[in-house]
Design a protein around this motif. Structure first.
Motif, PDB file in Angstrom:
ATOM      1  N   TYR A 280       0.826  -1.211   0.000  1.00  0.00           N
ATOM      2  CA  TYR A 280       0.000   0.000   0.000  1.00  0.00           C
ATOM      3  C   TYR A 280       0.858   1.257   0.000  1.00  0.00           C
ATOM      4  N   GLY A 281       0.589   2.130  -0.960  1.00  0.00           N
ATOM      5  CA  GLY A 281       1.258   3.418  -1.030  1.00  0.00           C
ATOM      6  C   GLY A 281       2.656   3.379  -1.618  1.00  0.00           C
ATOM      7  N   ALA A 282       3.220   2.186  -1.794  1.00  0.00           N
ATOM      8  CA  ALA A 282       4.548   2.077  -2.399  1.00  0.00           C
ATOM      9  C   ALA A 282       4.431   1.695  -3.868  1.00  0.00           C
ATOM     10  N   ASN A 283       3.619   0.665  -4.142  1.00  0.00           N
ATOM     11  CA  ASN A 283       3.380   0.291  -5.534  1.00  0.00           C
ATOM     12  C   ASN A 283       1.876   0.133  -5.804  1.00  0.00           C
ATOM     13  N   THR A 284       1.079   0.806  -4.954  1.00  0.00           N
ATOM     14  CA  THR A 284      -0.375   0.923  -5.180  1.00  0.00           C
ATOM     15  C   THR A 284      -0.755   2.374  -4.929  1.00  0.00           C
ATOM     16  N   GLY A 285      -1.936   2.729  -5.359  1.00  0.00           N
ATOM     17  CA  GLY A 285      -2.456   4.044  -5.015  1.00  0.00           C
ATOM     18  C   GLY A 285      -2.779   4.088  -3.529  1.00  0.00           C
ATOM     19  N   VAL A 286      -3.288   5.218  -3.088  1.00  0.00           N
ATOM     20  CA  VAL A 286      -3.660   5.387  -1.677  1.00  0.00           C
ATOM     21  C   VAL A 286      -5.102   5.879  -1.596  1.00  0.00           C
ATOM     22  N   GLY A 287      -5.705   5.707  -0.429  1.00  0.00           N
ATOM     23  CA  GLY A 287      -7.068   6.179  -0.222  1.00  0.00           C
ATOM     24  C   GLY A 287      -8.029   5.507  -1.183  1.00  0.00           C
ATOM     25  N   ALA A 288      -8.857   6.318  -1.817  1.00  0.00           N
ATOM     26  CA  ALA A 288      -9.861   5.791  -2.738  1.00  0.00           C
ATOM     27  C   ALA A 288      -9.218   5.093  -3.947  1.00  0.00           C
ATOM     28  N   MET A 289      -7.941   5.388  -4.219  1.00  0.00           N
ATOM     29  CA  MET A 289      -7.245   4.777  -5.358  1.00  0.00           C
ATOM     30  C   MET A 289      -6.357   3.604  -4.927  1.00  0.00           C
ATOM     31  N   LYS A 290      -6.642   3.008  -3.772  1.00  0.00           N
ATOM     32  CA  LYS A 290      -5.803   1.938  -3.230  1.00  0.00           C
ATOM     33  C   LYS A 290      -5.726   0.716  -4.137  1.00  0.00           C
ATOM     34  N   ASP A 291      -6.726   0.504  -4.976  1.00  0.00           N
ATOM     35  CA  ASP A 291      -6.740  -0.656  -5.857  1.00  0.00           C
ATOM     36  C   ASP A 291      -6.041  -0.408  -7.195  1.00  0.00           C
ATOM     37  N   TRP A 292      -5.576   0.804  -7.416  1.00  0.00           N
ATOM     38  CA  TRP A 292      -4.869   1.156  -8.643  1.00  0.00           C
ATOM     39  C   TRP A 292      -3.386   0.867  -8.477  1.00  0.00           C
ATOM     40  N   THR A 293      -2.775   0.307  -9.504  1.00  0.00           N
ATOM     41  CA  THR A 293      -1.336   0.013  -9.470  1.00  0.00           C
ATOM     42  C   THR A 293      -0.664   0.733 -10.631  1.00  0.00           C
ATOM     43  N   PRO A 294       0.309   1.612 -10.328  1.00  0.00           N
ATOM     44  CA  PRO A 294       1.012   2.290 -11.424  1.00  0.00           C
ATOM     45  C   PRO A 294       1.886   1.304 -12.201  1.00  0.00           C
ATOM     46  N   SER A 295       2.108   1.608 -13.452  1.00  0.00           N
ATOM     47  CA  SER A 295       2.986   0.754 -14.261  1.00  0.00           C
ATOM     48  C   SER A 295       4.420   0.891 -13.736  1.00  0.00           C
ATOM     49  N   PRO A 296       5.264  -0.093 -13.992  1.00  0.00           N
ATOM     50  CA  PRO A 296       6.648  -0.012 -13.515  1.00  0.00           C
ATOM     51  C   PRO A 296       7.373   1.259 -13.961  1.00  0.00           C
TER      52      PRO A 296
END
Length: 184
Positions: free
Chosen positions: A89-105
């Motif tokens: 969480y928060g390192a390679n995922t979004g945070v808060g309402a965007m916690k389920d989003w994962t940024p591309s490498p």
């Protein structure tokens, strides 16, 4: 211990880190020799007496080596989790309402930098220096408990600033949660 020395463990008080690789005992002795007390940060809860001494800034702040090792182990576990592809969480995922989003490498470094910037604000009259010193010491001590995954160097830097009498302008309203250090 000699009569009149003011040295206590973090659960009672806390102590300074005079040099990055110095032993806790040597740092405490240096503080006593300089006529200072020492507060040792060891990742354990801080006693009210320690908090008073930390806010006053008259004592040196020392980092316990075992706590520094715990912080290093937590950082290694954090890096291993990221390397294995585990979502953190928060390192390679979004945070808060965007916690389920994962940024591309390729976007991960930018995402992490933007996350810090997004949480680096505050408004209102700056907090008094003693309150800011406490926030810095408590944050460093929390890192030394070995559960945050922050680099040991971050705790060392906060302690170095405390020992040098340097405090940032910290405002009372803004993003200052248990994980936020952006304001500092």
């Amino acid at each position: 211990m000699l009569a009149g020395e003011k040295v206590t463990r973090v659960s009672e008080l806390s102590s300074p880190d005079f040099a990055d690789e110095t032993s806790t005992g040597l740092a405490v002795l240096e503080a006593v020799a300089a006529g200072m007390g020492a507060v040792v940060l060891d990742g354990k809860p801080l006693h009210f007496t320690a908090l008073r001494r930390l806010s006053a800034g008259a004592d040196a702040v020392v980092i316990d080596e075992a706590a520094l090792a715990a912080a290093a182990a937590a950082r290694a576990a954090f890096e291993a989790a990221l390397a294995s592809g585990t979502l953190v969480y928060g390192a390679n995922t979004g945070v808060g309402a965007m916690k389920d989003w994962t940024p591309s490498p390729q976007d991960l470094a930018r995402f992490n930098a933007d996350l810090v910037i997004a949480h680096s604000f505050g408004v209102g009259t700056p907090l008094p220096v003693p309150v800011t010193r406490l926030a810095m010491a408590i944050r460093a001590n929390t890192m030394l408990a070995g559960h945050t995954g922050s680099t040991p160097g971050l705790a060392r830097q906060l302690v170095a600033w405390l020992n040098a009498g340097l405090t940032p302008v910290l405002r009372p309203v803004g993003s200052m949660g248990t994980g936020d250090i952006g304001l500092m």
